[in-house]
Design an enzyme around this catalytic site. Structure first.
Site, mmCIF file in Angstrom:
data_model
loop_
_atom_site.group_PDB
_atom_site.id
_atom_site.type_symbol
_atom_site.label_atom_id
_atom_site.label_comp_id
_atom_site.label_asym_id
_atom_site.label_seq_id
_atom_site.Cartn_x
_atom_site.Cartn_y
_atom_site.Cartn_z
ATOM 1 N N GLN A 48 44.451 -11.287 5.667
ATOM 2 C CA GLN A 48 43.732 -10.296 5.795
ATOM 3 C C GLN A 48 44.309 -8.871 5.708
ATOM 4 O O GLN A 48 43.928 -8.022 4.973
ATOM 5 C CB GLN A 48 42.649 -10.193 7.008
ATOM 6 C CG GLN A 48 41.980 -11.512 7.194
ATOM 7 C CD GLN A 48 40.716 -11.500 6.062
ATOM 8 O OE1 GLN A 48 40.193 -10.623 5.609
ATOM 9 N NE2 GLN A 48 40.383 -12.833 5.507
ATOM 10 N N CYS B 23 35.467 -19.904 9.855
ATOM 11 C CA CYS B 23 36.694 -20.665 10.027
ATOM 12 C C CYS B 23 37.472 -20.235 11.272
ATOM 13 O O CYS B 23 38.562 -20.081 11.523
ATOM 14 C CB CYS B 23 37.678 -20.681 8.963
ATOM 15 S SG CYS B 23 36.923 -21.437 7.435
ATOM 16 N N LYS C 172 43.236 -12.635 -1.552
ATOM 17 C CA LYS C 172 42.270 -11.734 -0.637
ATOM 18 C C LYS C 172 42.811 -10.228 -1.138
ATOM 19 O O LYS C 172 42.289 -9.427 -0.484
ATOM 20 C CB LYS C 172 42.963 -11.916 0.563
ATOM 21 C CG LYS C 172 42.939 -13.325 1.523
ATOM 22 C CD LYS C 172 41.565 -13.595 1.692
ATOM 23 C CE LYS C 172 41.385 -14.904 2.571
ATOM 24 N NZ LYS C 172 40.228 -15.425 2.807
ATOM 25 N N HIS D 151 42.258 -17.491 12.429
ATOM 26 C CA HIS D 151 41.581 -18.613 11.509
ATOM 27 C C HIS D 151 42.215 -19.998 11.781
ATOM 28 O O HIS D 151 43.361 -20.217 12.111
ATOM 29 C CB HIS D 151 42.167 -18.092 10.022
ATOM 30 C CG HIS D 151 41.387 -18.694 9.048
ATOM 31 N ND1 HIS D 151 41.640 -19.970 8.552
ATOM 32 C CD2 HIS D 151 40.442 -18.267 7.884
ATOM 33 C CE1 HIS D 151 40.753 -20.294 7.457
ATOM 34 N NE2 HIS D 151 40.116 -19.358 6.946
ATOM 35 N N ASP E 180 50.328 -14.111 10.292
ATOM 36 C CA ASP E 180 49.245 -14.410 9.327
ATOM 37 C C ASP E 180 48.552 -13.223 8.560
ATOM 38 O O ASP E 180 47.987 -12.616 9.283
ATOM 39 C CB ASP E 180 48.165 -15.322 9.979
ATOM 40 C CG ASP E 180 46.992 -15.677 9.068
ATOM 41 O OD1 ASP E 180 47.315 -15.322 7.714
ATOM 42 O OD2 ASP E 180 46.163 -16.446 9.397
#
Length: 552
Positions: A200, A361, A223, A121, A197
């Site tokens: 998600q 993104c 999220k 992202h 990261d």
């Protein structure tokens, strides 16, 4: 007991509202809906305990501070951190990654290297680019094929100068989930810091940072059914202790002098200013809500839906599927063979089916793969079998209407000849009794825009996340003339309507036209949304700006 998406869905008030009774929400990778417990927690904070924290000692301040530290303990448990000192509240994963890029890179030496991937992202790319430029560092990328990283080749870009490896725990564009256990093995005994990261990943898997073995983990509450504007950073205590703070201000200090200041201990030295306290209350409710669920059963349900959609789309000659079923955390990414991704998105939107269209993104991935604009359907636990059936049926109907419109669709322009809009009858659009009729009419109107490949230049490009367009402009005798190109039939159809009102007219005549009213009266007002991803809105603004710039 088997998992019931229908029962789970009842916890989310949005789906019970009359206007949302037919909603099929498949944009969960962008944000999830909120359970009633989260909504109530945010409201209850303002109603019962609104006060600033860690400062005053009155009753409300004590209550608010106790809430914040309770949620910190919940977050530590959520990711299996060793201590609450390892949990830093941030506005979300983006802010957490910016914090890490600033604080970690300021301690590196010129020429040190940072490794990321093309599937990241933008939040896990741009902060590192900025830091690399500021501190004279080098960025390296995991080897890839057509933009898709081959994480098993990570070792090829590691060397004695590698100091930071920052990788997605799950791609928001493809759903690709790296084998984090294999990554851990590749990074063993390396003198570097590993960031995951997890924006998600946290929505779909139980997180255990001890098992993962990462040094830092970032996530965003919205999220995983929490409120927007809040997330947290996990970091190993020894590393956080050695890092300089990012933002300066109240709460992050222990003592301030004329020339210098002494910073507070962990985690407060990274939490300058007043935190989004109501959002933290909502985060706590989201974590409690998830703790009460059978996460394994939820994951199995989500995987069933993802496999189902992949199976149907792969079997169809009308779609090209970009994502893969294996190692997928809940995303289907594809492009239609007929029409454009934006055309399909508008068709689905009229059916009240929410998906995302654009580069998500993740422009590096799109540019390397050649698919900069894709359709993304992303699932959550509240998605039902009937949601998927409605989605697949809408895709089938879209293909049927596109094929019928494509017959005879081969108009080719010569040297930017003026398009003829005399055949456009506004009454024909007004007379359509349903949205399917209006959609088909726009598709037919798009045929009045001849193809003009010669105007597809960078100068004429009008950027929109969902669709791109090219708008050429010239003036003759005080009148304004336009040439339009787009891969989206909807944008071309809307463009035909726009140009029928402004092409060949003077600036005064154009200013006198109430285009917003016209589009509203024709039932097309939604296309004037100021969303940055709205290709037609950007086109409209470019046309009006060109008129003003050349009329002075």
């Amino acid at each position: 007991m088997s998992f019931s998406a229908e029962s789970f869905r009842q916890s989310f008030p949005l789906f019970a509202q009359e206007e949302n009774k037919e909603l099929v929400y498949l944009d969960n990778a962008a944000t999830t809906q909120k359970p009633e417990a989260v909504i109530n927690a945010v409201r209850d904070y303002y109603v019962h305990s609104n006060a600033n924290t860690h400062r005053s000692s009155h009753r409300l301040a004590r209550k608010a501070t106790e809430m914040v530290e309770r949620v910190r303990r919940q977050a530590a448990q959520f990711v299996n951190a060793v201590s609450t000192r390892e949990i830093v509240f941030c506005r979300g994963a983006t802010e957490a990654l910016n914090l890490l890029a600033h604080s970690l890179c300021s301690e590196l030496q010129a020429g040190d290297e940072i490794v990321i991937s093309t599937a990241e992202h933008h939040a896990n790319i741009i902060p590192w680019q900025m830091a690399a430029k500021r501190f004279n560092l080098s960025l390296r990328y995991v080897p890839h094929v057509a933009g898709v990283p081959e994480f098993d080749r990570l070792g090829e870009v590691l060397n004695e100068r590698t100091r930071i490896v920052s990788l997605t725990g799950g791609s928001n564009a493809l759903g690709l989930r790296p084998d984090l256990a294999a990554v851990r093995q590749l990074l063993r005994r390396k003198h570097l810091m590993w960031i995951v990261d997890g924006a998600q990943l946290a929505a779909h898997e139980v997180i255990d940072v001890q098992k993962i073995g990462c040094d830092f983990f970032v996530s965003s509450a919205h999220k995983f059914y929490g409120p927007s504007g809040i997330g947290f950073l996990y970091g190993r205590e020894t590393l956080l202790e050695s890092m300089p703070p990012w933002l300066g201000g109240g709460e992050m200090i222990s003592d301030v002098e004329l020339e210098t200041s002494h910073y507070a201990g962990l985690p407060h030295k990274f939490e300058a200013g007043t935190s989004p306290l109501a959002a933290i209350a909502g985060l706590g409710a989201a974590l409690e809500f998830l703790e009460q669920q059978d996460r394994v059963a939820i994951a199995a349900h989500e995987q069933k839906l993802v496999r189902w959609i992949h199976r149907e789309l792969i079997a169809s000659p009308n779609f090209r599927v970009i994502s893969q079923v294996r190692h997928n955390l809940g995303i289907v990414s594809f492009v239609p063979i007929h029409g454009s991704a934006a055309d399909l998105m508008h068709w689905l939107d009229e059916r009240d089916i929410a998906v995302r269209v654009g580069h998500h993104c993740a422009q590096l991935l799109g540019k390397e793969s050649g698919d900069l604009v894709t359709v993304r359907a992303s699932v959550a636990a509240y998605n039902t079998d009937s949601d998927i059936q409605a989605f697949l049926q809408a895709l089938k109907e879209y293909c049927e209407i596109q094929k019928s419109i494509e017959q005879g669709d081969s108009n080719q322009g010569d040297e930017w000849a003026r398009d003829d809009f005399s055949s456009l009858l506004l009454e024909s659009l007004v007379s359509q009794r349903n949205w399917q009729g209006r959609y088909r009419e726009l598709m037919l109107w798009s045929k009045t825009i001849a193809r003009k490949p010669e105007i597809r230049t960078e100068e004429n490009l009008v950027r929109g996340c969902e669709s791109a367009a090219w708008l050429a402009h010239r003036t003759e005798g005080g009148r304004h003339y336009f040439g339009l190109e787009s891969d989206s039939r909807v944008v071309k159809g809307l463009g035909a309507l726009l140009l029928s009102q402004i092409d060949g007219r003077t600036a005064t005549e154009i200013r006198e036209r109430d285009l917003s009213l016209l589009f509203a009266e024709l039932g097309l007002g939604k296309h004037l949304s100021e969303s940055r991803s709205n290709g037609f809105y950007a086109l409209l603004q470019r046309a009006l700006n060109l008129v003003e710039q050349t009329s002075h």
